[in-house]
Design a protein around this motif. Sequence first.
Motif, short mmCIF file in Angstrom:
data_model
loop_
_atom_site.label_atom_id
_atom_site.label_comp_id
_atom_site.label_asym_id
_atom_site.label_seq_id
_atom_site.Cartn_x
_atom_site.Cartn_y
_atom_site.Cartn_z
N PRO A 46 1.05 -1.39 0.00
CA PRO A 46 -0.03 0.08 0.06
C PRO A 46 0.80 1.24 -0.01
CG PRO A 46 0.01 -0.99 2.24
CD PRO A 46 0.95 -1.72 1.39
N ASP A 47 0.35 2.19 -0.83
CA ASP A 47 1.12 3.63 -0.56
C ASP A 47 -0.03 4.64 0.08
OD1 ASP A 47 2.90 5.66 -0.92
OD2 ASP A 47 2.25 6.04 -3.09
N PRO A 48 0.34 5.45 1.34
CA PRO A 48 1.49 5.02 2.13
C PRO A 48 1.66 3.53 2.69
CG PRO A 48 0.04 6.30 3.07
CD PRO A 48 -0.29 6.12 1.91
N ILE A 49 2.92 3.20 3.00
CA ILE A 49 3.12 2.13 3.68
C ILE A 49 2.55 1.91 5.10
CG2 ILE A 49 5.02 0.38 4.71
CD1 ILE A 49 6.77 1.08 2.23
N SER A 50 1.63 0.77 5.25
CA SER A 50 1.10 0.71 6.66
C SER A 50 1.94 -0.32 7.39
CB SER A 50 -0.46 0.13 6.27
OG SER A 50 -0.97 -0.43 7.40
N LEU A 51 2.46 -0.23 8.48
CA LEU A 51 3.16 -0.97 9.37
C LEU A 51 2.33 -2.47 9.56
CD1 LEU A 51 5.60 -2.00 10.76
CD2 LEU A 51 4.82 -0.49 12.65
N SER A 52 1.12 -2.16 9.99
CA SER A 52 0.02 -3.11 10.50
C SER A 52 -0.21 -4.08 9.24
CB SER A 52 -1.17 -2.67 10.93
OG SER A 52 -2.05 -1.99 10.08
N TRP A 53 -0.27 -3.65 7.85
CA TRP A 53 -0.21 -4.38 7.01
C TRP A 53 0.84 -5.14 6.50
CZ3 TRP A 53 1.81 -5.20 1.95
CH2 TRP A 53 1.08 -5.90 0.99
N ILE A 54 2.07 -4.82 6.72
CA ILE A 54 3.21 -5.42 6.47
C ILE A 54 3.21 -6.40 7.74
CG2 ILE A 54 5.80 -5.23 6.62
CD1 ILE A 54 5.48 -2.55 5.31
N MET A 55 3.31 -6.13 8.85
CA MET A 55 3.37 -7.16 10.01
C MET A 55 2.38 -8.23 10.08
SD MET A 55 6.22 -5.93 11.10
CE MET A 55 6.19 -7.52 12.45
N GLU A 56 1.31 -8.25 9.53
CA GLU A 56 0.28 -9.23 9.35
C GLU A 56 1.02 -10.23 8.50
OE1 GLU A 56 -4.03 -10.01 7.15
OE2 GLU A 56 -3.72 -8.17 8.22
N ARG A 57 1.30 -9.57 7.12
CA ARG A 57 1.95 -10.57 6.16
C ARG A 57 3.24 -11.13 6.72
NH1 ARG A 57 -1.51 -7.47 4.86
NH2 ARG A 57 -3.07 -7.83 3.16
#
Length: 169
Positions: A46-57
């Motif tokens: 996603p733009d902007p980067i979402s830390l929660s999105w990244i950490m889930e993956r």
Amino acid sequence: MAEIHIVFGPQGAGKSSYSRTLATTSEGTRFSIDEWMAQLYGPDLPDPISLSWIMERVQRCEHQIWRIAEQIAKNGGCVVLDLGFMKVRNRSAFSEQARAAGIFSKLHYVTAPHDIRRSRVMRRNSEKGETFSFEVSPAMFDFMEAEFEAPTQLELASATVFNSNILAT
């Protein structure tokens, strides 16, 4: 010999290079979280980067990597985990999972001074060489720098410590 190597250290310390060498010398299978994330989710960032999105993956990948790593080790193989392991609790969790499965695990702490690490990451961004998976902005580097938890005395007592200063050139 069935074993799992847990490689950790701050960003830019040389974990990926160290892990590649360790996998070769131990005839092990290497797993890199950066490679998994770039391949599976890079196009969808996603733009902007979402830390929660990244950490889930990241957690999804770590779960699947563990399942495969455990199977390899239980079949007598060696596994090298280059998953970042920024937090003590993550390192402890993987060590505990290995112990519970009856698999020997070994910590490897890779370190280098801050200025060398930052320089490496910025150079990796521009060169896009063998260990490049995605661009790390200066702000991202600073954020991750604050997230890294230094090894505990207990971790250091049993870890192989590799200072990658010599790789700075």
